[in-house]
Each structure stands twice: as structure tokens, then as C-alpha cells.
Design a protein around this motif. Structure first.
Motif, PDB file in Angstrom:
ATOM      1  N   ASP A 100       0.772  -1.276   0.002  1.00  0.00           N
ATOM      2  CA  ASP A 100      -0.318  -0.333   0.149  1.00  0.00           C
ATOM      3  C   ASP A 100       0.818   1.297  -0.041  1.00  0.00           C
ATOM      4  OD1 ASP A 100      -1.792   1.745   0.207  1.00  0.00           O
ATOM      5  OD2 ASP A 100      -1.791   1.133   2.326  1.00  0.00           O
ATOM      6  N   SER A 123       0.459   4.525   0.188  1.00  0.00           N
ATOM      7  CA  SER A 123      -0.012   5.175   0.865  1.00  0.00           C
ATOM      8  C   SER A 123       0.499   7.097   0.600  1.00  0.00           C
ATOM      9  CB  SER A 123      -1.192   5.024   1.864  1.00  0.00           C
ATOM     10  OG  SER A 123      -0.137   4.953   2.932  1.00  0.00           O
ATOM     11  N   HIS A 158      -1.543   7.600  -5.229  1.00  0.00           N
ATOM     12  CA  HIS A 158      -1.636   7.223  -3.824  1.00  0.00           C
ATOM     13  C   HIS A 158      -1.259   8.773  -2.834  1.00  0.00           C
ATOM     14  CE1 HIS A 158      -5.018   3.819  -4.557  1.00  0.00           C
ATOM     15  NE2 HIS A 158      -3.996   3.664  -4.970  1.00  0.00           N
ATOM     16  N   ARG A 167      -2.476  12.788  -5.257  1.00  0.00           N
ATOM     17  CA  ARG A 167      -4.206  11.696  -5.209  1.00  0.00           C
ATOM     18  C   ARG A 167      -4.861  12.237  -6.433  1.00  0.00           C
ATOM     19  NH1 ARG A 167      -4.865  10.039  -0.026  1.00  0.00           N
ATOM     20  NH2 ARG A 167      -4.098  10.739   1.584  1.00  0.00           N
ATOM     21  N   ALA A 176      -5.000   5.934  -9.277  1.00  0.00           N
ATOM     22  CA  ALA A 176      -4.905   5.878  -8.235  1.00  0.00           C
ATOM     23  C   ALA A 176      -6.477   4.117  -9.181  1.00  0.00           C
ATOM     24  CB  ALA A 176      -5.899   5.782  -7.900  1.00  0.00           C
ATOM     25  N   ASP A 196     -10.090   5.910   1.045  1.00  0.00           N
ATOM     26  CA  ASP A 196      -8.866   6.243   1.216  1.00  0.00           C
ATOM     27  C   ASP A 196      -9.089   8.139   0.245  1.00  0.00           C
ATOM     28  OD1 ASP A 196      -6.797   4.015   1.032  1.00  0.00           O
ATOM     29  OD2 ASP A 196      -8.885   3.009  -0.365  1.00  0.00           O
ATOM     30  N   HIS A 229      -5.751   3.388   6.903  1.00  0.00           N
ATOM     31  CA  HIS A 229      -5.695   4.938   6.264  1.00  0.00           C
ATOM     32  C   HIS A 229      -6.503   6.149   6.316  1.00  0.00           C
ATOM     33  CE1 HIS A 229      -5.274   1.903   2.625  1.00  0.00           C
ATOM     34  NE2 HIS A 229      -5.025   0.877   3.026  1.00  0.00           N
TER      35      HIS A 229
END
Length: 403
Positions: free
Chosen positions: A3, A5, A84, A88, A93, A218, A247
């Protein structure tokens, strides 16, 4: 599956010493080397299985396949960071997440396909027939699983029903209906309609308590508000409670706590509430996710003592904690039942075996110590790749029973 993020921080503090800067640069290079190795490995085995390994396909087929795989290797990490990381980009994504899911399935089944290769060798099947049989089998199975897995990810989750005996539960609370949601992961794919259908399904279950065990989205509350708003239409007799997942700590955790309160939920930010029925009481406690302490947010950390402060120790406790591995602290504190999510049941087989390396349980009801039980949900939504393969999503109805 990893992930990503947040974007990798490759900057070095100008005020730091040369030794510190050198160590920081070394760590960054090692991380990049690991990332490159993982990505190349994920693509290399499927490419070899499908287009090389003595398949002897016509040259145009090999060239097209090779170009597609070669382009995807650098594109995946770049799109992951765009989608991510700080930018964003939902479009990036969606492409990156789908690509990650596809290549993971191809990788897993290419590995299994080579077991088929051994069988064909034993049967005396030679190349190119042997390699073509393996390549076609991998392609057909992967395509079928991805189509089915996408449908499973996007569908309304099935309701999983389970009775849980809580010995310290008073008879007045026998039959208490607890609906569990977890890992809705509202994200780059707009699922506002799906969210509304989930709310309708929950309301049909006539819950006494509704729990959301974290990883709500997310993205920030502003980005995902439309998808989250249907949570406000869910009904319960006694309480609706929510805790943060990991998250949330990359997308404004405090903002999510505030939005859930606005939607009529009780954010259990290291606190508890007491519900009563039939003259008996139950403590509903919740803690922040285990990554909260490293988030830099003031007052955010998993604090079970704080969550239970002032609670009557003679009352049974239902604890909501996002990660199953928090059950060690829960068992030490004599918690009766912990509810968690986080694992997604592995989401895409055989990732569940890797999840098991980090978590004590992948899904289902388990016992820890003399008193504590843990229920781990497979999750209501999905993270990243829009696929669920041999790990169905769920809305869980736990019916609490006294001894």
C-alpha cells in the motif's frame, strides 16, 4: 501487494551532517532497489510463462506482449505514486490499482502453471506444445478469476451471521444484534450507489449496535464525502460506533472522526460508551489504530487504558480495534470480545498467506487467552485492486449470547 499510501520522501535535510545525509540517501536507495526488484519480479514471471519459455508463438504476438509488459514495469510505480501520494489523482489510482491486481493474479497463477509444466514433462509432452498448454491455461484461468473477482468486489456484500457466546453478558442483553462493517475504503472508484445499498442492507438487519472497524476511505473527507454520506442513514437501537483504521492516518484522521460524528455515529477515539437493555449493561470501547502514534497527530494513539477509564470492571466489554494483532493487549486487559477488520481476508488469493505473517488471524472467530474472543471481518469493501478472489466481502451480523 504493498500500500503506497504516501510518496517516498527522497529529500535530505540541508542542515543535517554529511554522515546523516549519506545514511538517508543509502536507505532511500535500498528502498528503491527493493521496490524495483519486487515490481520486476511480478511482471517477469508472467511474461516468461505467457510469451517466452519455448512457447514459440509468432513473432508479432511475442513483440506485442513484451512491449506491454515492458511498459507496465515503470508505469506501475509512477501511477501508484500519482494516485496514492500527495497528488491523489483518482484516474491514476484506478489504472495503477487495476494493473496491480491483474499482475498479482498472473504472477500467482504463472507460478502454479509451472507445476502443470512438471506434470506435462512427466507425461512426455514436449515443447512447444507443453509451454503453450501452460501459457493458455494461465491466461484463461487468470482472465476468468479477474472477471469473477471484479464482480465479487463490486457487488453488495453477503450477510454473514454468527452467534457469539459472551459468558459475562447479562441475560437482558442475550440476543443483542451487532452489525459489523469494516474496510469500506471509499476511494478512486465512485461507489456512492454501492454505499447506499450497503446502508439499506444494514437497516434490514434490525441492529442493536452497528460498528465500523476502520479504514473508512482512501482520501480526505472532502474527497469522499458523497460516498460516506449514506452511513448517516444507518439505524440502530442502542449505538453506532466507529474507530479509525490505518488508512485514515494518511487522509485526515481527525476529519473522519468529525464527519462520522456529524453523520450520527459515536467516534470511539480511545473512549467508551455503555449501552443497556433488559436491566443489563455492555461497555462498547474503541481505540485508535496502531499506526496512530506515528502519525504526528496530537492525542492520537491506541490507548486501551484511556478507552476503559471509568468503566465498571464487572461489565462485559466489546472492543473495536482495527487490526487483529491488537488482541494481545485486549487479552491482557480481559476484554470479552474484540472486533477487527484490516485483513480483507487476503482479498486476492493467495495474498492471505502473506497477511498471516503480520496478523494472528485472517478472518473469522478465534479465542485468545481464557476470556478474550476476536472476530476478524473480511471487510465490506476493498482496497486498491477492484478484485476479490476467494475472499468474499461481508456485512457481519453477530448475535451475542449469554452463557
Amino acid at each position: 501487494m504493498v500500500d503506497p499510501s504516501s510518496e517516498a520522501d527522497v529529500s535530505v535535510d540541508a542542515g543535517s551532517s554529511p554522515a546523516t545525509r549519506g545514511a538517508g540517501a543509502g536507505r532511500t536507495l535500498r528502498r528503491l532497489a527493493v521496490l524495483v526488484s519486487v515490481v520486476v519480479s511480478l511482471f517477469l514471471l508472467p511474461w516468461w510463462t505467457l510469451f517466452s519459455s519455448h512457447t514459440d508463438w509468432p513473432l508479432p504476438v511475442v513483440l506485442v506482449g513484451t512491449v506491454l509488459f515492458a511498459a507496465a514495469v515503470p508505469a506501475l510505480p509512477v501511477l501508484m505514486v500519482m494516485g496514492h501520494g500527495r497528488r491523489r489523482s483518482d484516474r491514476a489510482a484506478r489504472i495503477a490499482d487495476t494493473t496491480l491486481g491483474v499482475v498479482w493474479v498472473l504472477f500467482a497463477w504463472s507460478a502454479l502453471g509451472n507445476l502443470l509444466r512438471l506434470v506435462l514433462i512427466a507425461l512426455g509432452v514436449g515443447d512447444p506444445d507443453r509451454s503453450r498448454i501452460v501459457a493458455i491455461a494461465v491466461a484463461v484461468i487468470a482472465t476468468g478469476l479477474l472477471a469473477w473477482g471484479h464482480r465479487e468486489a463490486m457487488r453488495l456484500p453477503r450477510v454473514k451471521r454468527l452467534d457469539v457466546i459472551v459468558p459475562r453478558l447479562g441475560r437482558g442483553l442475550d440476543g443483542t444484534r451487532v452489525v459489523v462493517l469494516a474496510d469500506t475504503h471509499y476511494g478512486p472508484i465512485d461507489r456512492a450507489g454501492w454505499s447506499a445499498r450497503v446502508a439499506e442492507a444494514v437497516n434490514e438487519l434490525d441492529a442493536d449496535v452497528v460498528c465500523h472497524a476502520g479504514d473508512i476511505a482512501d482520501g480526505t473527507p472532502d474527497q469522499r464525502r458523497e460516498q460516506a454520506v449514506p452511513l448517516g442513514t444507518m439505524r440502530s437501537r442502542l449505538a453506532k460506533v466507529y474507530v479509525t483504521g490505518n488508512h485514515e492516518y494518511s487522509s485526515e484522521a481527525q476529519g473522519w472522526l468529525d464527519l462520522m460524528a456529524e453523520l450520527g455515529w459515536e467516534p470511539l477515539h480511545n473512549r467508551h460508551v455503555v449501552v443497556e437493555r433488559g436491566g443489563d449493561s455492555l461497555v462498547l470501547a474503541g481505540v485508535d489504530d496502531m499506526v496512530a502514534a506515528s502519525s504526528g497527530l496530537t492525542g492520537h494513539r491506541a490507548d486501551l487504558l484511556g478507552a476503559l477509564a471509568g468503566a465498571n470492571p464487572d461489565l462485559p466489554v466489546l472492543l473495536v480495534a482495527h487490526q487483529p494483532k491488537y488482541v494481545g493487549q485486549a487479552a491482557s486487559a480481559g476484554i470479552d470480545l474484540q472486533i477487527s477488520g484490516h485483513t480483507h481476508g487476503g482479498q486476492i488469493w493467495p495474498f492471505n498467506y502473506l497477511v498471516r505473517l503480520d496478523q494472528p488471524v485472517v478472518h473469522g472467530l478465534s479465542r485468545h487467552g481464557s476470556r478474550t474472543q476476536l472476530y476478524t471481518s473480511r471487510g465490506t469493501g476493498f482496497w486498491g485492486p477492484p478484485f476479490r478472489i476467494f475472499a468474499p466481502s461481508e456485512i457481519t451480523l453477530l448475535t451475542l449470547r449469554s452463557a
